[in-house]
Enzyme design. Structure first.
Site, PDB file in Angstrom:
ATOM      1  N   ASN A   9     -38.417 140.361  59.304  1.00 33.97           N
ATOM      2  CA  ASN A   9     -37.027 140.789  59.448  1.00 33.97           C
ATOM      3  C   ASN A   9     -36.549 141.179  58.053  1.00 33.97           C
ATOM      4  OD1 ASN A   9     -34.315 141.121  59.825  1.00 33.97           O
ATOM      5  ND2 ASN A   9     -33.881 138.987  60.384  1.00 33.97           N
ATOM      6  N   TRP A  10     -36.483 142.464  57.832  1.00 32.95           N
ATOM      7  CA  TRP A  10     -36.140 142.942  56.481  1.00 32.95           C
ATOM      8  C   TRP A  10     -34.663 142.780  56.175  1.00 32.95           C
ATOM      9  CZ3 TRP A  10     -39.158 148.115  55.179  1.00 32.95           C
ATOM     10  CH2 TRP A  10     -40.531 147.868  55.280  1.00 32.95           C
ATOM     11  N   LYS A  11     -33.866 142.470  57.197  1.00 32.14           N
ATOM     12  CA  LYS A  11     -32.410 142.342  57.030  1.00 32.14           C
ATOM     13  C   LYS A  11     -31.858 143.605  56.347  1.00 32.14           C
ATOM     14  CE  LYS A  11     -33.022 137.401  57.195  1.00 32.14           C
ATOM     15  NZ  LYS A  11     -32.548 136.075  56.855  1.00 32.14           N
ATOM     16  N   HIS A  94     -29.631 137.169  66.045  1.00 36.80           N
ATOM     17  CA  HIS A  94     -29.949 136.482  64.796  1.00 36.80           C
ATOM     18  C   HIS A  94     -28.732 135.666  64.346  1.00 36.80           C
ATOM     19  CE1 HIS A  94     -30.921 135.726  60.610  1.00 36.80           C
ATOM     20  NE2 HIS A  94     -32.179 135.911  60.961  1.00 36.80           N
ATOM     21  N   GLU A  96     -27.359 135.323  61.609  1.00 34.54           N
ATOM     22  CA  GLU A  96     -26.443 136.056  60.720  1.00 34.54           C
ATOM     23  C   GLU A  96     -25.504 136.945  61.534  1.00 34.54           C
ATOM     24  OE1 GLU A  96     -29.540 137.589  58.219  1.00 34.54           O
ATOM     25  OE2 GLU A  96     -29.865 135.573  57.451  1.00 34.54           O
ATOM     26  N   GLU A 166     -35.012 129.516  64.777  1.00 34.27           N
ATOM     27  CA  GLU A 166     -34.670 129.592  63.355  1.00 34.27           C
ATOM     28  C   GLU A 166     -33.545 128.611  63.028  1.00 34.27           C
ATOM     29  OE1 GLU A 166     -35.927 133.710  61.660  1.00 34.27           O
ATOM     30  OE2 GLU A 166     -33.848 133.801  62.290  1.00 34.27           O
ATOM     31  N   GLY A 172     -33.417 131.379  54.297  1.00 40.43           N
ATOM     32  CA  GLY A 172     -33.117 131.848  52.944  1.00 40.43           C
ATOM     33  C   GLY A 172     -32.810 130.740  51.964  1.00 40.43           C
ATOM     34  N   SER A 212     -37.561 130.316  55.934  1.00 44.19           N
ATOM     35  CA  SER A 212     -38.346 130.058  54.724  1.00 44.19           C
ATOM     36  C   SER A 212     -39.856 129.967  54.975  1.00 44.19           C
ATOM     37  CB  SER A 212     -37.830 128.809  54.005  1.00 44.19           C
ATOM     38  OG  SER A 212     -36.480 128.988  53.615  1.00 44.19           O
ATOM     39  N   GLY A 233     -38.194 136.380  56.848  1.00 43.88           N
ATOM     40  CA  GLY A 233     -37.195 137.151  56.114  1.00 43.88           C
ATOM     41  C   GLY A 233     -37.708 137.528  54.735  1.00 43.88           C
ATOM     42  N   GLY A 234     -37.270 136.800  53.740  1.00 42.38           N
ATOM     43  CA  GLY A 234     -37.567 137.115  52.333  1.00 42.38           C
ATOM     44  C   GLY A 234     -39.027 137.468  52.045  1.00 42.38           C
TER      45      GLY A 234
HETATM   46  P1  13P Z   1     -36.112 133.656  55.388  1.00 42.75           P
HETATM   47  O1  13P Z   1     -37.582 133.788  55.728  1.00 42.75           O
HETATM   48  O2  13P Z   1     -35.706 134.500  54.227  1.00 42.75           O
HETATM   49  O3  13P Z   1     -35.704 132.231  55.289  1.00 42.75           O
HETATM   50  O4  13P Z   1     -35.305 134.269  56.636  1.00 42.75           O
HETATM   51  C1  13P Z   1     -35.628 133.859  57.897  1.00 42.75           C
HETATM   52  C2  13P Z   1     -34.957 134.737  58.869  1.00 42.75           C
HETATM   53  O5  13P Z   1     -33.759 134.709  59.023  1.00 42.75           O
HETATM   54  C3  13P Z   1     -35.788 135.680  59.637  1.00 42.75           C
HETATM   55  O6  13P Z   1     -35.077 136.246  60.657  1.00 42.75           O
END
Ligand code: 13P
Length: 248
Positions: A9-11, A94, A96, A166, A172, A212, A233-234
């Protein structure tokens, strides 16, 4: 045996040109992977991602979509728009989006139903906040989020869903849930699916862990019986790290 599915997930990261660059870097690194590899990129990068992944084993997803077909919804993206581009997956709900963009369990359900009407595979996110974990309601909450997200689907549709557990406190933050904490909730989600849609749906649905996930912890997480991969994510923004996770 369920396939391991790893989605990045590149956000809100990477321009179209940067998208092409990152996918070109990633392609050779995951070419031999037995696991499924998906990249969920920003809307503006979808065309580049589709082009760059042609002929590779990387598939492309979006990070959201609206639950109507078309109309006066300024700024929204309809399922057809994604399908015509060649998008196969869409992240829905998600945390967010729930936190900053007023997504609710009900809108998640509407979007999931709409995704299936168009042949898109939803990656449905559920998870608790730190406060909810401390209150001891994690399993109840994730089970409820799962039930509402899947409401009105058939067992055959549920079999094709991907659910990403999640925990919000792990996103994050560098704080990963322990493998046992992640397994406990993924197992509970699977039991919820079994209760509502039966054993076959529960056996086939893909349940990922996200929060994470990195190159150092992915293998141990994915080895758990009820964790069928990850939503990353990251670490999905670095080809070297993401490829290690995909190859876990
Ligand atoms: P991180 O891997 O950066 O913690 O993010 C997880 C995430 O929200 C994937 O959708």
């Amino acid at each position: 045996m369920r396939q391991t599915v790893v989605a990045g997930n590149w956000k809100m990261n990477k321009t179209p040109a940067q998208t092409t660059e990152l996918i070109n870097e990633l392609k050779p690194l995951v070419a031999e992977s037995k696991n499924k590899c998906i990249v969920c990129v920003p809307f503006t990068s979808l065309a580049n991602a589709i082009e760059a992944t042609k002929g590779s084993n990387i598939e492309v997803g979006a990070q959201n979509m609206y639950f109507e077909e078309s109309g006066a919804y300024t700024g929204e993206i309809a399922p057809d728009m994604l399908c015509e581009m060649g998008v196969k997956y869409v992240i829905i709900g998600h945390s967010e989006r729930r936190q900053y963009f007023a997504e609710t369990d009900e809108t998640v359900n509407k979007k999931v139903i709409k995704a299936f009407e168009h042949g898109l595979t939803p990656i449905i996110c559920v998870g608790e906040s730190l406060e909810q974990r401390e209150q001891g309601i994690t399993v109840e909450l994730c089970s409820m989020q799962t039930k509402i997200a899947l409401k009105s689907l058939s067992a055959d549709q549920v079999k094709k869903c991907i659910i990403a557990y999640e925990p919000i406190w792990a996103i994050g933050t560098g704080k990963t849930a322990t493998t046992d904490q992640a397994e406990e909730v993924c197992k509970a989600i699977r039991e919820t699916v079994e209760e509502v849609f039966g054993k076959d749906a529960a056996n086939e649905i893909i349940i990922q862990y996200g929060g994470s996930v990195n190159a150092g912890n992915s293998k141990e997480l994915f080895e758990k019986e009820n964790i069928d991969g990850g939503l990353v994510g990251g670490a999905s923004l670095k080809a070297a790290d993401f490829s290690v996770i995909v190859n876990s």
